[in-house]
Design a protein around this motif. Structure first.
Motif, short mmCIF file in Angstrom:
data_model
loop_
_atom_site.label_atom_id
_atom_site.label_comp_id
_atom_site.label_asym_id
_atom_site.label_seq_id
_atom_site.Cartn_x
_atom_site.Cartn_y
_atom_site.Cartn_z
N UNK A 1 0.81 -1.22 0.00
CA UNK A 1 0.00 0.00 0.00
C UNK A 1 0.84 1.26 0.00
N UNK A 2 2.07 1.16 -0.49
CA UNK A 2 2.96 2.32 -0.34
C UNK A 2 3.48 2.78 -1.70
N UNK A 3 3.48 4.09 -1.89
CA UNK A 3 4.08 4.63 -3.12
C UNK A 3 5.58 4.73 -2.94
N UNK A 4 6.30 4.37 -3.96
CA UNK A 4 7.77 4.44 -3.88
C UNK A 4 8.31 4.71 -5.27
N UNK A 5 9.54 5.16 -5.35
CA UNK A 5 10.21 5.15 -6.65
C UNK A 5 11.62 4.58 -6.51
N UNK A 6 12.11 4.06 -7.61
CA UNK A 6 13.47 3.51 -7.59
C UNK A 6 14.41 4.69 -7.83
N UNK A 7 15.25 4.97 -6.85
CA UNK A 7 16.14 6.13 -6.98
C UNK A 7 17.52 5.78 -7.51
N UNK A 8 17.96 4.56 -7.21
CA UNK A 8 19.25 4.17 -7.81
C UNK A 8 19.29 2.67 -8.00
N UNK A 9 20.15 2.24 -8.88
CA UNK A 9 20.30 0.81 -9.14
C UNK A 9 21.70 0.53 -9.64
N UNK A 10 22.16 -0.69 -9.41
CA UNK A 10 23.51 -1.06 -9.83
C UNK A 10 23.60 -2.57 -9.97
N UNK A 11 24.74 -3.04 -10.44
CA UNK A 11 24.93 -4.49 -10.53
C UNK A 11 26.34 -4.84 -10.07
N UNK A 12 26.52 -6.10 -9.74
CA UNK A 12 27.84 -6.62 -9.37
C UNK A 12 28.00 -8.00 -9.98
N UNK A 13 29.23 -8.47 -10.04
CA UNK A 13 29.49 -9.77 -10.68
C UNK A 13 30.02 -10.76 -9.64
N UNK A 14 29.34 -11.90 -9.55
CA UNK A 14 29.76 -12.96 -8.62
C UNK A 14 30.43 -14.10 -9.38
N UNK A 15 31.07 -14.99 -8.63
CA UNK A 15 31.71 -16.16 -9.23
C UNK A 15 31.11 -17.43 -8.63
N UNK A 16 30.53 -18.29 -9.49
CA UNK A 16 29.90 -19.53 -9.02
C UNK A 16 30.63 -20.73 -9.61
N UNK A 17 30.26 -21.92 -9.13
CA UNK A 17 30.82 -23.14 -9.71
C UNK A 17 29.86 -24.28 -9.47
N UNK A 18 30.07 -25.39 -10.16
CA UNK A 18 29.25 -26.58 -9.86
C UNK A 18 29.55 -26.96 -8.41
N UNK A 19 30.84 -26.90 -8.06
CA UNK A 19 31.25 -27.08 -6.67
C UNK A 19 30.93 -25.78 -5.91
N UNK A 20 30.18 -25.92 -4.83
CA UNK A 20 29.72 -24.73 -4.10
C UNK A 20 30.78 -24.16 -3.16
N UNK A 21 31.86 -24.91 -2.96
CA UNK A 21 32.91 -24.43 -2.05
C UNK A 21 33.85 -23.48 -2.81
N UNK A 22 34.48 -22.54 -2.11
CA UNK A 22 35.40 -21.63 -2.82
C UNK A 22 36.60 -22.39 -3.38
N UNK A 23 37.22 -21.81 -4.39
CA UNK A 23 38.37 -22.45 -5.02
C UNK A 23 39.64 -21.78 -4.50
N UNK A 24 40.33 -22.49 -3.60
CA UNK A 24 41.58 -21.96 -3.04
C UNK A 24 42.64 -22.97 -3.44
N UNK A 25 43.51 -22.58 -4.36
CA UNK A 25 44.42 -23.62 -4.88
C UNK A 25 45.71 -23.03 -5.38
N UNK A 26 46.75 -23.85 -5.33
CA UNK A 26 48.05 -23.48 -5.87
C UNK A 26 48.03 -23.82 -7.36
N UNK A 27 48.34 -22.85 -8.21
CA UNK A 27 48.38 -23.18 -9.64
C UNK A 27 49.80 -23.41 -10.13
N UNK A 28 50.78 -22.94 -9.35
CA UNK A 28 52.18 -23.29 -9.60
C UNK A 28 52.88 -23.06 -8.26
N UNK A 29 54.18 -23.28 -8.23
CA UNK A 29 54.86 -23.19 -6.93
C UNK A 29 54.65 -21.83 -6.26
N UNK A 30 54.61 -20.76 -7.06
CA UNK A 30 54.54 -19.42 -6.48
C UNK A 30 53.28 -18.62 -6.82
#
Ligand SMILES: Cc1cc2nc3c(=O)[nH]c(=O)nc-3n(C[C@H](O)[C@H](O)[C@H](O)COP(=O)(O)OP(=O)(O)OC[C@H]3O[C@@H](n4cnc5c(N)ncnc54)[C@H](O)[C@@H]3O)c2cc1C
Length: 376
Positions: free
Chosen positions: A319-348
């Motif tokens: 029952x309330x009048x409103x207007x959208x004053x601002x909007x934005x977007x962000x980018x997330x990272x998903x995977x089939x595996x729901x756990x975060x990916x913390x990994x060594x890709x080479x020695x350093x």
């Protein structure tokens, strides 16, 4: 290397550790490296003037999962893996609050709620999730609070059930990153903003990075590299299980008699809203146009925007009048595996990415684990 002086080459471009990504994970990674290696030269490199991913674009829920979302996850993974993920979120939130201080992130213990549009078996569902969470939380983490449907002024013919999670709260993600930047500065970490890492190359002695900032392009070198670019890591690691997901947020004008107070979710966590003082923030809805929302590009989506506004009108603020004053977007990272990916890709070189939809809760710990992996 163009137009680089002797002084610059010898004093400003040689690091012990470089972290790419100035979001929550990159910042916590650099923080841990710098606090454990007082004499090391550490740099954090972020391509945006402000972080250009998700850490300052999110909704600021300090949450670990709603009932219908945990039920959905339960069908996708074993209870043991799900408990590990929930524990990571709970401990991560504790760490975020302890390390930065509630005041510095504007933490509010405002409670989390979930809206239900069907009351069938709700008490049993709540009981089952409380039982699952037993090893991690007190007995009645979730409980029914239907009396609050009226208090929040939801359309009561549509919202027929409401559950409360007294352990959920909210933060101000802008203050969180501001406070992390201050800590990094006090530890002597060189923070380069508006600087993109175009590429990197590992040799037997060093890792060379090509940096670009406006018209300037320089090369720097480092002994060790942590890549904390979440979804954007896909650009360099095509084979990894990382998929981008855009999230859209709408914010209303100030509504003098707004009754909403707290963090709210519905439909398996795909939709969420909260108040920011007297404004309503709403987001989500990716699942209705998942193909177009699996993107690394910021922007809006007409269908989702319309759906979010329709939800505000029909049952959130009927029952309330409103207007959208601002909007934005962000980018997330998903995977089939729901756990975060913390990994060594080479020695350093290590990766700390794939934070999913609740990266504010796990970001501190993912940063710490990423730092541990590169330090040791
Ligand atoms: C709309 C929305 C709402 C959300 N709501 C919540 C919520 O309420 N609660 C919650 O827990 N989570 C929420 N999340 C998720 C959470 O914000 C993210 O999971 C988390 O911020 C990820 O942090 P990150 O540091 O891994 O990644 P990011 O914050 O994306 O940081 C990665 C950084 O790397 C930088 N980068 C990328 N490539 C390069 C390069 N080549 N050179 C230099 N820099 C580079 C990017 O600019 C970016 O700043 C939400 C996300 C969105 C989009």
């Amino acid at each position: 290397m163009k137009n680089i002086s002797f002084w610059e080459r010898n004093w400003l471009t040689d690091y012990d550790y470089v972290v790419i990504g100035g979001g929550i994970v990159g910042s916590f990674t650099a923080l841990k490296i710098a606090s454990e290696n007082k004499n090391a030269r550490v740099a954090l490199i972020e391509r945006g003037i402000l972080p250009l991913g998700a850490s300052t674009k999110n909704a600021g829920f300090a949450c670990f999962g709603s009932i219908s979302e945990i039920e959905k996850n339960r069908k996708e993974m074993s209870d043991d893996n799900l408990l590990s993920l929930l524990e990571l979120r709970i401990r991560g939130l504790e760490k975020l609050r302890n390390d930065l201080g509630d005041k510095n992130i504007s933490y509010s213990n405002c409670n989390g709620y979930e809206l239900f549009f069907d009351n069938n078996g709700l008490e049993k569902r709540i009981y089952e999730i409380n039982e699952l969470l037993n090893p991690l939380m007190d007995k009645n983490c979730f409980s029914l609070c239907n009396k609050d449907i009226k208090r929040f002024d939801f359309a009561k013919e549509i919202v027929v059930g409401l559950a409360i999670n007294k352990h959920e709260g909210s933060i101000n993600p802008g203050k969180m990153i501001f406070s992390l930047k201050q800590k990094l500065g006090s530890l002597g970490v060189d923070c380069y903003f508006s600087t993109e890492v175009e590429s990197f190359e590992e040799t037997s002695s060093k890792i060379f990075l090509k940096l670009k900032s406006r018209n300037q392009s320089i090369d720097i070198k480092t002994n060790k590299l942590a890549i904390c670019t979440n979804a954007f890591a896909k650009n360099w690691f095509e084979m990894e299980d990382i998929s981008p997901g855009r999230g859209i947020i709408l914010l209303t004008n100030e509504i003098p008699d707004l009754k909403i107070d707290g963090c709210f979710h519905y439909n398996q966590g795909y939709y969420y809203f909260r108040n920011i003082k007297r404004r309503l923030l709403i987001g989500g809805g990716r699942e209705i146009d998942i193909h177009n929302e699996s993107t690394l590009s910021f922007g809006s989506n007409k269908i989702i925007r319309q759906k979010l506004i329709e939800h505000i009108k029909t049952f959130i603020l009927p029952d309330i009048n409103f207007k959208i004053e601002s909007e934005w977007s962000g980018i997330m990272g998903f995977g089939i595996n729901k756990l975060p990916l913390i990994k060594r890709v080479s020695e350093n070189i290590v990766l700390g990415v794939r934070l999913g939809g609740m990266g504010i809760s796990i970001g501190s710990i993912v940063g710490e684990k990423t730092a541990d992996l590169i330090i040791n």
